[in-house]
Write a protein that holds these residues in place. Structure first.
Motif, PDB file in Angstrom:
ATOM      1  N   GLY A 250       0.810  -1.205   0.000  1.00 11.22           N
ATOM      2  CA  GLY A 250       0.000   0.000   0.000  1.00 11.22           C
ATOM      3  C   GLY A 250       0.844   1.255   0.000  1.00 11.22           C
ATOM      4  N   THR A 252       2.280   4.061   2.098  1.00 11.25           N
ATOM      5  CA  THR A 252       2.564   4.326   3.509  1.00 11.25           C
ATOM      6  C   THR A 252       2.815   5.806   3.730  1.00 11.25           C
ATOM      7  OG1 THR A 252       3.585   2.140   3.665  1.00 11.25           O
ATOM      8  CG2 THR A 252       3.985   3.677   5.477  1.00 11.25           C
ATOM      9  N   GLN A 283      -8.748   2.607  11.440  1.00  8.94           N
ATOM     10  CA  GLN A 283      -8.763   3.586  10.353  1.00  8.94           C
ATOM     11  C   GLN A 283      -7.457   3.556   9.543  1.00  8.94           C
ATOM     12  OE1 GLN A 283      -9.760   7.221  12.554  1.00  8.94           O
ATOM     13  NE2 GLN A 283     -11.905   6.979  11.936  1.00  8.94           N
ATOM     14  N   SER A 284      -6.965   2.353   9.306  1.00 10.60           N
ATOM     15  CA  SER A 284      -5.766   2.115   8.482  1.00 10.60           C
ATOM     16  C   SER A 284      -4.498   2.684   9.100  1.00 10.60           C
ATOM     17  CB  SER A 284      -5.962   2.689   7.072  1.00 10.60           C
ATOM     18  OG  SER A 284      -7.059   2.083   6.424  1.00 10.60           O
ATOM     19  N   LYS A 285      -4.488   2.891  10.418  1.00 10.93           N
ATOM     20  CA  LYS A 285      -3.298   3.377  11.103  1.00 10.93           C
ATOM     21  C   LYS A 285      -2.678   2.236  11.905  1.00 10.93           C
ATOM     22  CE  LYS A 285      -5.142   8.070  11.618  1.00 10.93           C
ATOM     23  NZ  LYS A 285      -5.547   9.119  12.586  1.00 10.93           N
ATOM     24  N   LEU A 308       0.031   5.690   8.401  1.00  7.87           N
ATOM     25  CA  LEU A 308      -1.264   5.508   7.761  1.00  7.87           C
ATOM     26  C   LEU A 308      -1.016   4.784   6.448  1.00  7.87           C
ATOM     27  CD1 LEU A 308      -4.339   6.191   7.386  1.00  7.87           C
ATOM     28  CD2 LEU A 308      -3.592   8.311   6.299  1.00  7.87           C
ATOM     29  N   ASP A 310      -2.638   3.826   3.016  1.00  7.51           N
ATOM     30  CA  ASP A 310      -3.712   4.011   2.046  1.00  7.51           C
ATOM     31  C   ASP A 310      -3.594   2.973   0.937  1.00  7.51           C
ATOM     32  OD1 ASP A 310      -4.904   6.128   3.288  1.00  7.51           O
ATOM     33  OD2 ASP A 310      -3.996   7.673   2.030  1.00  7.51           O
ATOM     34  N   ASP A 311      -4.672   2.829   0.160  1.00  7.89           N
ATOM     35  CA  ASP A 311      -4.598   2.011  -1.041  1.00  7.89           C
ATOM     36  C   ASP A 311      -3.677   2.684  -2.052  1.00  7.89           C
ATOM     37  OD1 ASP A 311      -6.396   0.185  -0.011  1.00  7.89           O
ATOM     38  OD2 ASP A 311      -8.145   1.196  -0.893  1.00  7.89           O
TER      39      ASP A 311
END
Length: 326
Positions: A250, A252, A283-285, A308, A310-311
């Motif tokens: 992903g 980062t 929350q993706s963290k 975090l 993300d996609d």
């Protein structure tokens, strides 16, 4: 010293094996299912060959169908092995001279049978027992500078675009990611990034940041300090953590980093950053324990980070999908 560390201390003991009469398809399924890069082929507990991912690639280029073939027809043989009492320096040299990446570890019996080999030989007695395997992965993690010794050049290795989430890679950089699913981030996953921090790296960092402290740049000056030699900027060493995190699955995004500096890192030494995901914050963290060690395994710095994940952007995600379908 590295020549006093035996192979037994770093080898992987849980070796994935198969018999010579299984099919190539079964062996390939075993590779994927066990998430390994090689299968050691054994007969009565003794290694007689090895089948690696590279072997599959070679044979797929030469044949249209591997399903009907037996492992004995596609394995690499005879197999090069090493004894657990041999040093890791011996292992590095043997991997280099034979141009291989997987080295089964065998414990030789005391039968005195003709054909016994030395600690780094290929020919073995019939009483040899497979006790582990050591690969370039283990060696670059424990002694990364040994993996690069000998092929060093003042000219930087070429850049390679081999990942969708980084712009380029270099042949003298080593990255490893261990997790149940390398397409997602999970607690317990570990990322490692290794490189040698060269004089050119330190000079470039000083120019880019303005940190021209003479302890980093002037050998005569540094020799009179408590360090006795030039040392790498602490923030530059910390940057290897960022390099490891950049290669997580992903996109980062750094949110915070806390680091404690434990020891100096000499210019020209190899360093390895290790990042272990220890907590899912929602929350993706994720909270990640981070450390950097020098080529001898001395802890240079340690701390933790919050990132975090993300996609990947659509373009990069498409590149990943295309690569998996080739």
């Amino acid at each position: 010293m590295h020549d006093t560390i035996p192979v037994a201390e770093i080898m992987v003991e849980d070796v994935v094996t198969a018999t010579p009469d299984v099919t190539a398809t079964e062996a390939a399924t075993l590779l994927r299912g066990e998430n390994v890069s090689s299968v050691v082929i054994v007969r009565d507990g003794e290694p007689i060959g090895i089948l690696t991912e590279g072997d599959f690639v070679t044979h797929l280029c030469e044949r249209s169908d591997l399903g009907h073939l037996r492992v004995r027809d596609v394995m690499s043989a005879p197999v090069t092995t090493i004894e657990p009492t041999a040093s890791i320096v011996d292992a590095v040299e043997l991997l280099r001279t034979t141009d291989i990446e997987h080295l089964p570890v065998v414990s030789s019996g005391d039968s005195g049978a003709e054909g016994d080999g030395d600690a780094t030989g290929v020919e073995r007695a019939e009483t040899d027992e497979l006790v582990g395997i050591v690969t370039t992965t283990e060696l670059t993690y424990y002694v990364p500078q040994l993996a690069h010794r000998g092929g060093e050049s003042r000219q930087r290795p070429p850049r390679r675009h081999v990942r969708s989430d980084t712009q380029y890679e270099r042949d003298d950089w080593t990255f490893e990611y261990r997790g149940d699913d390398e397409s997602t981030v999970s607690v317990g996953d570990v990322a490692r990034f290794s490189k040698t921090i060269s004089d050119e790296d330190v000079e470039a960092f000083a120019a880019a940041t303005g940190d021209t402290n003479r302890v980093h740049l002037d050998a005569a000056y540094a020799a009179e300090t408590r360090f006795g030699e030039r040392i790498v900027h602490g923030v530059l060493a910390n940057g290897l953590i960022s390099a490891a995190l950049a290669r997580l699955p992903g996109l980062t995004i750094y949110l915070s980093q806390e680091s404690s500096f434990r020891a100096p890192l000499a210019v020209g030494d190899s360093a390895t950053a290790v990042c272990e995901i220890v907590e899912d914050l929602g929350q993706s963290k994720y909270r990640i324990e981070t450390n950097v060690s020098d080529g001898d395994g001395t802890m240079v710095l340690e701390g933790n980070a919050v990132v975090l994940v993300d996609d990947l952007p659509p373009m990069a995600a498409g590149e990943t999908d295309a690569a998996t379908t080739r």
